[in-house]
Structures are given as C-alpha cells and as structure tokens.
Design an enzyme around this catalytic site. Structure first.
Site, PDB file in Angstrom:
ATOM      1  N   CYS A 223       0.947  -1.167  -0.096  1.00 50.28           N
ATOM      2  CA  CYS A 223      -0.106  -0.076   0.000  1.00 50.28           C
ATOM      3  C   CYS A 223       0.849   1.276   0.045  1.00 50.28           C
ATOM      4  O   CYS A 223       2.149   1.475   0.427  1.00 50.28           O
ATOM      5  CB  CYS A 223      -0.894  -0.105   1.197  1.00 50.28           C
ATOM      6  SG  CYS A 223      -1.736   1.322   1.334  1.00 50.28           S
TER       7      CYS A 223
ATOM      8  N   ARG B  75       3.263   4.829   6.447  1.00 50.43           N
ATOM      9  CA  ARG B  75       3.561   4.210   7.680  1.00 50.43           C
ATOM     10  C   ARG B  75       3.812   2.650   7.236  1.00 50.43           C
ATOM     11  O   ARG B  75       4.253   1.902   8.217  1.00 50.43           O
ATOM     12  CB  ARG B  75       2.287   4.091   8.738  1.00 50.43           C
ATOM     13  CG  ARG B  75       2.033   5.512   8.971  1.00 50.43           C
ATOM     14  CD  ARG B  75       0.595   5.498   9.811  1.00 50.43           C
ATOM     15  NE  ARG B  75      -0.567   5.041   8.614  1.00 50.43           N
ATOM     16  CZ  ARG B  75      -1.710   5.079   9.147  1.00 50.43           C
ATOM     17  NH1 ARG B  75      -2.109   5.126  10.282  1.00 50.43           N
ATOM     18  NH2 ARG B  75      -2.692   4.599   8.361  1.00 50.43           N
TER      19      ARG B  75
ATOM     20  N   CYS C 145      -6.464   0.323   6.866  1.00 55.66           N
ATOM     21  CA  CYS C 145      -6.070   0.897   5.569  1.00 55.66           C
ATOM     22  C   CYS C 145      -7.098   1.737   5.124  1.00 55.66           C
ATOM     23  O   CYS C 145      -8.446   1.310   5.151  1.00 55.66           O
ATOM     24  CB  CYS C 145      -5.933  -0.275   4.579  1.00 55.66           C
ATOM     25  SG  CYS C 145      -5.804   0.183   2.930  1.00 55.66           S
TER      26      CYS C 145
ATOM     27  N   HIS D  29      -2.450  -4.015   5.185  1.00 52.48           N
ATOM     28  CA  HIS D  29      -2.084  -3.485   6.245  1.00 52.48           C
ATOM     29  C   HIS D  29      -3.754  -3.281   7.059  1.00 52.48           C
ATOM     30  O   HIS D  29      -4.784  -2.536   6.387  1.00 52.48           O
ATOM     31  CB  HIS D  29      -1.240  -2.463   6.790  1.00 52.48           C
ATOM     32  CG  HIS D  29      -1.763  -0.975   6.016  1.00 52.48           C
ATOM     33  ND1 HIS D  29      -2.583  -0.150   6.807  1.00 52.48           N
ATOM     34  CD2 HIS D  29      -1.773  -0.387   4.605  1.00 52.48           C
ATOM     35  CE1 HIS D  29      -2.920   1.125   5.833  1.00 52.48           C
ATOM     36  NE2 HIS D  29      -2.538   0.769   4.632  1.00 52.48           N
TER      37      HIS D  29
ATOM     38  N   ASP E 246       0.481   3.786   1.848  1.00 49.07           N
ATOM     39  CA  ASP E 246       0.458   4.473   3.113  1.00 49.07           C
ATOM     40  C   ASP E 246       1.902   4.590   3.452  1.00 49.07           C
ATOM     41  O   ASP E 246       2.887   3.733   3.500  1.00 49.07           O
ATOM     42  CB  ASP E 246      -0.376   3.349   3.895  1.00 49.07           C
ATOM     43  CG  ASP E 246      -0.629   4.141   5.337  1.00 49.07           C
ATOM     44  OD1 ASP E 246       0.469   4.509   6.041  1.00 49.07           O
ATOM     45  OD2 ASP E 246      -1.708   4.380   5.483  1.00 49.07           O
TER      46      ASP E 246
END
Length: 261
Positions: A92, A96, A151, A148, A94
C-alpha cells in the site's frame, strides 16, 4: 561528531536533544552499527524534528551515505552496477508501511511497487510492467502482497461516499466485498469488518498475480517463484503471514485461470 551505538539505547529525549545540538552546531549525528549481523534500529526522526527543512534532508542524506561508506567502502559502487533482489513487494502507498524498514533489509534487496490498498489489477500496465521486469529480468523468487490493518482505502471502499478519482480504483475492493458479502455479518464490529476485507483483499491480489501469464511462464520454465500474502499491523509493527501462498498452477483458486498449457 556525536555518536549513539545500538547498545547505548538512547532515550527519545536524548535523541531529540542530540538532533537539536547537531542542527545548531553543524555537527554530524551518527548511529553506529557494530555489525551487519546485528539488528539495525533506525533513528526515528520526524520531518518536524529537522524544522521541516528540505535542505536538512540533503544534509542527513550525506550523513547516511558517509556512514554506509565508512562501514563498507564499496557499497554504493557495487550497487551502481546492478540490482539482484530476491523479493518483489506489492504494498500500500500508506507512508507508515515502508517495505525495507519493517523487514530490516537494505537498498537493493526488495523490488517495490506500491499503490492505494495494495491492488494488482490485470489492466494496470504499471503493475504488470513491474511484475514482468521483476520475474523475467530480475529473477525474483518471492512476491509478497502486503496489506495493512487500518487501511484507509479499504475503509473507503466499504462506504457509499465519493472521494474523487480514487472511487474508480476502489471498485475492485467493492468487488471483493461483494464476492464475500456473506462473511460480513452484523456481529462484526467496524474494525473487524475492515480487518476481514484487508485479508480478503490480500488473498484476492495473490490470486490475481498467480493468474498472469508472467508468473505461469516462470513456473512452466521451472523457475522457483512463490506468491505470498502478508498483513502489517500498524499498532504493533508486526507482520502476519495469512497463509495464502501460491507456488504452482495446481494452487490457483480455479483452473479456469490457467493460461499456460
């Protein structure tokens, strides 16, 4: 030059104080790593810690490059010649969930493709190109699809709200939800529903990748190649293998997806 070693285990307060001293005095802050066999714990620096200054990022890059060169003088010269990663990571976007950081591997070890909600779409030329290059030219042996928990893309796909162009991208996730709708019972909390779709989405992407002629050609040629499904927990920093590995045509979700005879 101010140094911290792994064995010293500096506190968060000491780290921030050292960063401030380094910035004001123009000195270098270095985290010494005793051995390449030891766990590397990166200094958790935030953009705000360096005054949100892009010039400071360039300075920190020089510190990093110099520290690597001091440990292994030929590191960058060797990396400039070629890359030989064993892993393709489809994750992803993202911020993080940085692939190399969470598994503690360095540059050149993972070939990475990231998009919203870690999807593999059969009409996405970008993702297909990454897969083809990784499998046929780099010869990767493992493909990891990593979703994750928490999400945002998954959460958005389970609503009727409009978010913009991304709505079209999230339709694939809605398809996964619809296909497995009977599993989303009223007894599930919102967090549990999100987690369930995260795992189902990873499973679907593993099957999507396995259904490509790219992967099946590799199997037909006798290449060692396995597609894995993992999920990352933002709250703990831990990865979970959801046991959905596919390493042969016999393990396809249905033989209708077999394209190499």
């Amino acid at each position: 030059m101010e140094e911290f070693s792994n064995s010293e285990a500096p506190t968060e307060e000491n780290k921030k104080a050292a960063i401030k001293r380094s910035n004001s005095e123009g000195t270098e802050l270095v985290v010494k790593v005793p051995s390449t066999q030891d766990l590397i714990i990166p200094l958790p620096t935030k953009f705000s810690d360096v005054g949100e200054n892009l010039e400071e990022l360039l300075r920190m890059n020089k510190i990093w490059a110099n520290a690597i060169t001091a440990q292994k003088p030929d590191f960058f010269a060797e990396h400039a010649k070629s890359q030989k990663p064993h892993i393709l990571w489809i994750g992803c976007s993202d911020s993080r969930v940085p692939a190399e950081t969470i598994v503690q591997l360095g540059p050149g070890e993972i070939f990475v493709h990231r998009n919203i909600a870690n999807q593999f779409n059969h009409v996405d030329l970008n993702c297909l190109s990454v897969l083809e290059y990784a499998v046929e030219h780099l010869g990767v042996e493992h493909i990891i699809v990593c979703g994750h928990y928490g999400c945002g893309g998954v959460a958005a796909s389970m609503t009727n709200k409009q978010f913009g162009i991304v709505d079209n991208w999230l339709c694939n996730l809605k398809d996964v939800y619809w296909k497995n709708k009977k599993l989303f019972t009223s007894e599930l909390s919102e967090e549990e529903r999100n987690g369930l779709l995260v795992r189902l989405n990873v499973k679907q992407q593993v099957y999507n990748i396995s259904a490509t002629s790219i992967v099946q050609r590799a199997w037909a040629s006798g290449n060692k190649l396995k597609v894995h499904g993992w999920v990352y927990d933002l709250g703990t920093g831990l990865l979970e293998d959801i046991d959905i590995g596919v390493e042969s045509e016999a393990q396809l979700c249905d033989q209708i997806y077999r394209v190499i005879s």
